[in-house]
Enzyme design. Sequence first.
Site, PDB file in Angstrom:
ATOM      1  N   ASP A  44       0.844  -1.201   0.000  1.00 20.20           N
ATOM      2  CA  ASP A  44       0.000   0.000   0.000  1.00 20.20           C
ATOM      3  C   ASP A  44       0.880   1.253   0.000  1.00 20.20           C
ATOM      4  OD1 ASP A  44       0.865  -0.164   2.605  1.00 20.20           O
ATOM      5  OD2 ASP A  44      -1.117   0.091   3.522  1.00 20.20           O
ATOM      6  N   SER A  45       2.204   1.050   0.018  1.00 18.62           N
ATOM      7  CA  SER A  45       3.138   2.167  -0.218  1.00 18.62           C
ATOM      8  C   SER A  45       2.848   2.797  -1.568  1.00 18.62           C
ATOM      9  CB  SER A  45       4.585   1.667  -0.172  1.00 18.62           C
ATOM     10  OG  SER A  45       4.749   0.512  -0.989  1.00 18.62           O
ATOM     11  N   ASP A  83      -1.054  -6.083  -0.221  1.00 17.80           N
ATOM     12  CA  ASP A  83      -1.409  -5.459   1.056  1.00 17.80           C
ATOM     13  C   ASP A  83      -2.906  -5.242   1.206  1.00 17.80           C
ATOM     14  OD1 ASP A  83       0.663  -5.038   2.822  1.00 17.80           O
ATOM     15  OD2 ASP A  83       1.308  -3.160   1.893  1.00 17.80           O
ATOM     16  N   LYS A 113      -1.150  -9.403   2.852  1.00 20.63           N
ATOM     17  CA  LYS A 113      -0.369  -8.959   4.021  1.00 20.63           C
ATOM     18  C   LYS A 113      -1.212  -7.957   4.797  1.00 20.63           C
ATOM     19  CE  LYS A 113       3.351  -6.010   3.676  1.00 20.63           C
ATOM     20  NZ  LYS A 113       2.865  -4.840   4.416  1.00 20.63           N
ATOM     21  N   GLU A 115      -1.210  -5.441   8.563  1.00 15.75           N
ATOM     22  CA  GLU A 115      -0.385  -4.860   9.630  1.00 15.75           C
ATOM     23  C   GLU A 115      -1.001  -5.125  11.005  1.00 15.75           C
ATOM     24  OE1 GLU A 115       0.285  -0.709   8.828  1.00 15.75           O
ATOM     25  OE2 GLU A 115       1.062  -1.110   6.821  1.00 15.75           O
ATOM     26  N   GLU A 182       9.348  -4.273  10.329  1.00 15.12           N
ATOM     27  CA  GLU A 182       9.738  -2.971   9.775  1.00 15.12           C
ATOM     28  C   GLU A 182      10.267  -2.054  10.879  1.00 15.12           C
ATOM     29  OE1 GLU A 182       6.954  -1.047   7.130  1.00 15.12           O
ATOM     30  OE2 GLU A 182       8.206   0.748   7.000  1.00 15.12           O
TER      31      GLU A 182
HETATM   32  O1  KIV Z   1       3.587  -1.084   1.591  1.00 12.36           O
HETATM   33  C1  KIV Z   1       4.753  -1.511   1.560  1.00 12.36           C
HETATM   34  O2  KIV Z   1       5.514  -1.305   0.605  1.00 12.36           O
HETATM   35  C2  KIV Z   1       5.210  -2.283   2.709  1.00 12.36           C
HETATM   36  C3  KIV Z   1       6.683  -2.509   2.827  1.00 12.36           C
HETATM   37  C4  KIV Z   1       7.303  -1.251   3.317  1.00 12.36           C
HETATM   38  C5  KIV Z   1       6.997  -3.655   3.682  1.00 12.36           C
HETATM   39  O3  KIV Z   1       4.438  -2.672   3.508  1.00 12.36           O
END
Ligand code: KIV
Length: 278
Positions: A44-45, A83, A113, A115, A182
């Site tokens: 989600d970056s 994510d 994934k 968090e 992280e």
């Molecule tokens: O969103 C992302 O790119 C991430 C990485 C920083 C692990 O979660």
Amino acid sequence: MKTTTATFKKAKQSGEKITMLTAYDYSTAKLEDTAGVESILVGDSLGMVVLGYENTLSVTMEDMIHHSAAVARGAENALVVTDMPFMSYQTSVYDAVVNAGRLIKEGHADAVKLEGGVKFKEHIRAIVDASIPVMGHIGMTPQSVNAFGGFKVQGKSIEDAKRVIEDAKAVEKAGAFAVVLECVPAALAEYITEILSIPTIGIGAGSSCDGQVLVYQDMLAMYSDFTPKFVKKFGNIGESMTASFKKYCEEVKSGEFPATEHTFKIDDEVMKAITEEN
Ligand code: KIV
């Protein structure tokens, strides 16, 4: 050969390091896949490095599905992990399962994934029970940026380090196949890597993790708004892109581009007939 969650398990046992990078589109996924990157994270970056938001909180399920499907089309061998965006799972265990399912069915991800540790163990368990592999993500979790009061290293005090360890154990117990650590101190990440039976994937967590992940725009110097301390620049593609864009502008202005080899031909007879008619 296609990377699977079994590959992650084997790597943990053999000690072979796992490689993971982010990607958000077909072309980049294909390049990473060709280079042998074992797992691609549709992070989600993308909210920051692709969409230009100041953090990841505005990213939607639709954004993630759209980019995940593009990456999946380009990733032949890499395991695609997508994510779950902010508020797609925090609201309830039910929402978590439904939205994880959408990332698999519509986003063609191989795994999801999310968090959080102890607080989200039921969510992880329910998604895993629905036969969807889950990668955990603990330590500095960017979706909690407002709760943390900024992007800060986690686990530096005794109390905080204990919390990160409990999160790691909870994620493992809930059935996750791997966990991202992280921005946690390297010695703490090493300890967690030792006590867990699932692989740890580090980002700003030192070299003892079972694998590493980076945001590809960071490692190629394509995103200059903010560069965390843990980023190593493996290339200067941002500079090279700017130079190429400049050269394109110059050549269009001067008329150097397009040259004859970039143009299509037409028979003189046809042109003659057309110009005579008008
Ligand atoms: O969103 C992302 O790119 C991430 C990485 C920083 C692990 O979660």
